[in-house]
Enzyme design. Structure first.
Site, PDB file in Angstrom:
ATOM      1  N   GLU A   4       0.840  -1.188   0.000  1.00 52.01           N
ATOM      2  CA  GLU A   4       0.000   0.000   0.000  1.00 52.01           C
ATOM      3  C   GLU A   4       0.884   1.251   0.000  1.00 52.01           C
ATOM      4  O   GLU A   4       1.701   1.450   0.893  1.00 52.01           O
ATOM      5  CB  GLU A   4      -0.872  -0.037   1.271  1.00 52.01           C
ATOM      6  CG  GLU A   4      -1.567   1.268   1.586  1.00 52.01           C
ATOM      7  CD  GLU A   4      -2.227   1.237   2.975  1.00 52.01           C
ATOM      8  OE1 GLU A   4      -2.103   0.219   3.679  1.00 52.01           O
ATOM      9  OE2 GLU A   4      -2.862   2.238   3.335  1.00 52.01           O
ATOM     10  N   ASP A  60      -3.778  -0.324  10.163  1.00 53.32           N
ATOM     11  CA  ASP A  60      -4.853   0.556  10.638  1.00 53.32           C
ATOM     12  C   ASP A  60      -6.132   0.266   9.844  1.00 53.32           C
ATOM     13  O   ASP A  60      -6.178  -0.662   9.031  1.00 53.32           O
ATOM     14  CB  ASP A  60      -4.442   2.032  10.514  1.00 53.32           C
ATOM     15  CG  ASP A  60      -4.138   2.425   9.063  1.00 53.32           C
ATOM     16  OD1 ASP A  60      -4.414   1.615   8.149  1.00 53.32           O
ATOM     17  OD2 ASP A  60      -3.615   3.525   8.850  1.00 53.32           O
ATOM     18  N   ASP A 117      -0.921  -1.049   5.844  1.00 57.09           N
ATOM     19  CA  ASP A 117      -0.748  -0.484   7.180  1.00 57.09           C
ATOM     20  C   ASP A 117      -1.625  -1.220   8.184  1.00 57.09           C
ATOM     21  O   ASP A 117      -2.687  -1.734   7.836  1.00 57.09           O
ATOM     22  CB  ASP A 117      -1.154   0.996   7.187  1.00 57.09           C
ATOM     23  CG  ASP A 117      -0.146   1.856   6.420  1.00 57.09           C
ATOM     24  OD1 ASP A 117       0.981   1.378   6.213  1.00 57.09           O
ATOM     25  OD2 ASP A 117      -0.514   2.983   6.044  1.00 57.09           O
ATOM     26  N   ASP A 162      -7.681   1.875   7.427  1.00 57.88           N
ATOM     27  CA  ASP A 162      -7.556   1.984   5.977  1.00 57.88           C
ATOM     28  C   ASP A 162      -6.837   0.770   5.401  1.00 57.88           C
ATOM     29  O   ASP A 162      -7.221   0.241   4.362  1.00 57.88           O
ATOM     30  CB  ASP A 162      -6.767   3.246   5.598  1.00 57.88           C
ATOM     31  CG  ASP A 162      -7.664   4.479   5.641  1.00 57.88           C
ATOM     32  OD1 ASP A 162      -8.902   4.292   5.724  1.00 57.88           O
ATOM     33  OD2 ASP A 162      -7.131   5.603   5.600  1.00 57.88           O
TER      34      ASP A 162
END
Ligand code: 0RA
Length: 649
Positions: free
Chosen positions: A428, A511, A509, A513
């Site tokens: 990403e 998180d 990541d 997202d």
């Protein structure tokens, strides 16, 4: 050997000798642990039968330090009176006659049964010793056997005011040559399944082999509905309560009862578990085909009645996408395709299950129209996706996605051309992609940075062209070099043989997202490159959440619990020691060396392997992995799978 050996006993001995000579025929392979554990199932099944007969609500299984195991139940207790035909106690008949089981009491009462239904006598035969203790009629009786042969008479040893049976045995090390250790996790997951299938039955498993006694308890009043809820535990369900379906039909041999629990979720895979008399039928059979027929006709009928079908009907695969179900049939005399009972072949069962499910499901949709609509919507989506995947090949060909272009410019390929050792990181963002390019092992690791969010293909199923106009998707197809589309018969369909890398590793990541991008990526792979997932080629990288340091010592933590544990460890005796804690918000915050060290180095990294549950289930990890008990799950993962654990989709 007692000297009063009569004809009956000699017959017994011959039967048991056969088991000792060829344990594999009766109990499964004695060298790989399967026969060892079948011994437990055989013994426990007798206690489960008492539960089914309505007399027993608790089974205690204990693993002892001397490698023996005991199974205690609170049923009626094995009868102790003299058996007319054999002239010995009924208990001794059960313990020593092959196939004696509960059969001589009443045929219809015995519905559970082990792999081969050989009964406790086969276990006795392969045991160094076996003890039976019976509480019955206010008295306690005990008898010992050695290598299946009576070592003492059945003697009265006391009084009691309860009833029940305890069978203890120690597997004979001359027969189980390789593996003598009982595997707690295997016992736990199997008996958990047993208690799900027997609502109200409590099973306690205690491990007393180590200093610290470890015990678990399984007790599900909700039975198979709780089983289904647990399968869907980490999924978004379309309806909060599983649909419970029960029915019964009398056939010549006695009653056939069927019990099903169904719940749809947003998952892609289909998880249907079939049982006959509490025994799992891995390959399904007539109960499964009855269920499938009923599902397809009932859901199509409902969709039609609500004018939800535009063209054509919904296929069986469409209506079953995201379905978790348990089918449990009790049959007085079932037939299976093989000794291992993997497939039920009793033909009358198909019709019985079909009728019951069709009626009850229609009724349910009548009463719960909104759930019915959601299930149809989900099936319509699956249907569109399937159609889209079929069209995908033509489209990509026309647009020249597959040919021409060569390898995408953004790809930092690896040097090796041997797919077996090559892996590709789908990363990403460009900045993390940069770190990954620098930090990687360039011989075997390729990096493909993907910018921003990839298209949500679920929303674009009506417009495949749009899916394939998406740059990130085109780039992935070209980099993998294995085609696109799930239908293997199509020319140009995705073919794992052509895959340029054996591991496709999604690195996002840690998180929200990142999780979203991961989902979008998996959705694309499932819809258009499914064999990559089914073949076990798709992985999720696990970057750390924290970096901790004390002076020059650097450590990484992959969860909050691990962070706390490391802090405690680094502090040692010094409560006030200064520990630096840095939370990583994204992969981009790590420099190339850190990224390599924590996430990409094959020697030390942890990755999640993406699986469809069936594949994962083969090693019976799933119950433990799915359990609510997080520390237990962590401990399990640490014990069993250093490098990869599973992520079910
Ligand atoms: C035969 C008849 C009856 C019970 C049992 C066997 C029995 C066997 C086992 C094995 C382990 N636990 C068991 N509990 C019961 C029925 C006896 C009656 O009618 O009272």
């Amino acid at each position: 050997m007692p000297d009063d050996y009569d004809a009956g006993s000699i017959q017994v001995l011959e039967g048991l000798e056969a088991v000792r000579k060829r344990p594999g025929m009766y109990l499964g392979d004695p060298h790989d642990g399967s026969a060892l554990h079948h011994c437990i199932w055989e013994v426990v099944d007798n206690s489960v039968d008492e539960h089914l007969a309505g007399y027993n609500h608790l089974i205690e299984v204990t693993l002892h330090p001397d490698h023996s195991l005991s199974v205690r139940d609170y049923g009626r207790g094995i009868p102790v009176d003299t058996h007319e035909e054999f002239g010995i106690s009924a208990a001794e008949v059960i313990m020593t006659k092959l196939h004696a089981g509960g059969k001589f009491d009443n045929n219809s009462y015995k519905v559970s049964g082990g792999l081969h239904g050989v009964g406790v006598s086969a276990v006795n035969a392969v045991s160094e010793w076996m003890d039976v203790v019976i509480h019955r009629g206010g008295k306690i009786y005990k008898q010992r056997f050695e290598a299946g042969v009576r070592a003492t008479d059945l003697v009265e040893i006391g009084t009691c005011n309860d009833t029940g049976t305890t069978i203890s045995f120690k597997p004979d090390r001359t027969i189980f040559t390789n593996i003598l250790e009982f595997d707690f996790d295997q016992i736990d997951s199997r008996l958990k399944e047993t208690s799900f299938l027997n609502a109200g039955l409590k099973i306690i498993i205690a491990d007393e082999r180590t200093d610290e006694r470890h015990a678990v308890e399984h007790h599900y009043e909700g039975g198979i509905s709780e089983f289904v809820k647990q399968i869907n535990e980490r999924r978004e369900t379309l309806h909060p309560e599983p649909i419970l379906i029960q029915g019964e039909k009398e056939i010549e041999k006695g009653p056939v009862t069927v019990e099903l629990s169904l719940q749809w979720s947003d998952a892609f895979s289909e998880n249907i578990y079939c049982y006959t008399n509490i025994i799992r039928n891995r390959d399904g059979g007539t109960h499964l085909s009855g269920l499938r027929t009923a599902l397809t006709s009932s859901i199509n009928g409902y969709a039609k009645s609500k004018n939800m079908l535009k063209s054509g009907g919904l296929s069986g695969d469409d209506v079953r996408e995201g379905l978790a179900a348990i089918v449990s049939v009790k049959h007085p005399d079932p037939s299976f395709s093989s000794q291992t009972k993997d497939k039920l072949v009793s033909s009358e069962v198909a019709g019985i299950v079909q009728t019951v499910v069709y009626e009850k499901l229609n009724e349910y949709f009548e009463e719960n129209p909104s759930v019915g609509k959601q299930i149809v919507d989900k099936a319509l989506l699956a249907s569109k996706a399937r159609e889209a995947a079929r069209k995908a090949r033509d489209l990509t060909r026309r647009k020249g996605v597959l040919e021409g272009g060569g390898l995408p410019g953004k790809l930092a390929d690896c040097q090796s051309r041997d797919p077996n050792e090559c892996e590709i990181y789908l990363v990403e963002g460009d900045s993390a992609g940069g770190s990954a390019k620098t930090g990687r092992d360039r011989r075997t690791q390729a990096i493909l940075p993907l910018r921003g969010k990839i298209l949500n293909v679920e929303r674009q199923m009506h417009n495949v062209a749009k899916v394939f106009q998406n740059q990130e998707i085109q780039t992935m197809i070209r980099a993998f070099g294995a085609g696109v589309g799930n239908n293997a018969e199509d020319e140009g369909a995705f073919d794992t043989e052509k895959l340029r890398y054996s591991k496709l590793i999604i690195m996002t990541d840690a998180d929200v997202d990142g999780a979203h991008i991961r989902t979008l990526m998996l959705t694309f792979l499932w819809r258009f490159m499914r064999p990559a997932i089914v073949g076990g080629h798709v992985y999720i990288a696990q970057p750390p959440l924290y970096q901790l340091n004390k002076g020059k010592v650097n450590r990484y933590a992959y969860s909050d619990e691990e962070r706390d544990a490391i802090i405690t460890e680094l502090k040692g005796d010094n409560e006030s020691a200064k520990i630096g804690v840095q939370r990583y918000k994204g992969l981009g915050e790590m420099n190339p060396e850190q990224l390599w060290e924590t996430t990409m180095n094959p020697e030390t990294r942890t990755m999640l392997k993406v699986t469809v549950r069936e594949a994962e289930e083969t090693n019976r990890m799933f119950e433990t992995l799915m359990g609510e008990d997080v520390p237990e799950r962590r401990a399990f993962i640490e014990r069993h799978a250093k490098e990869v654990t599973n992520l079910d989709i």
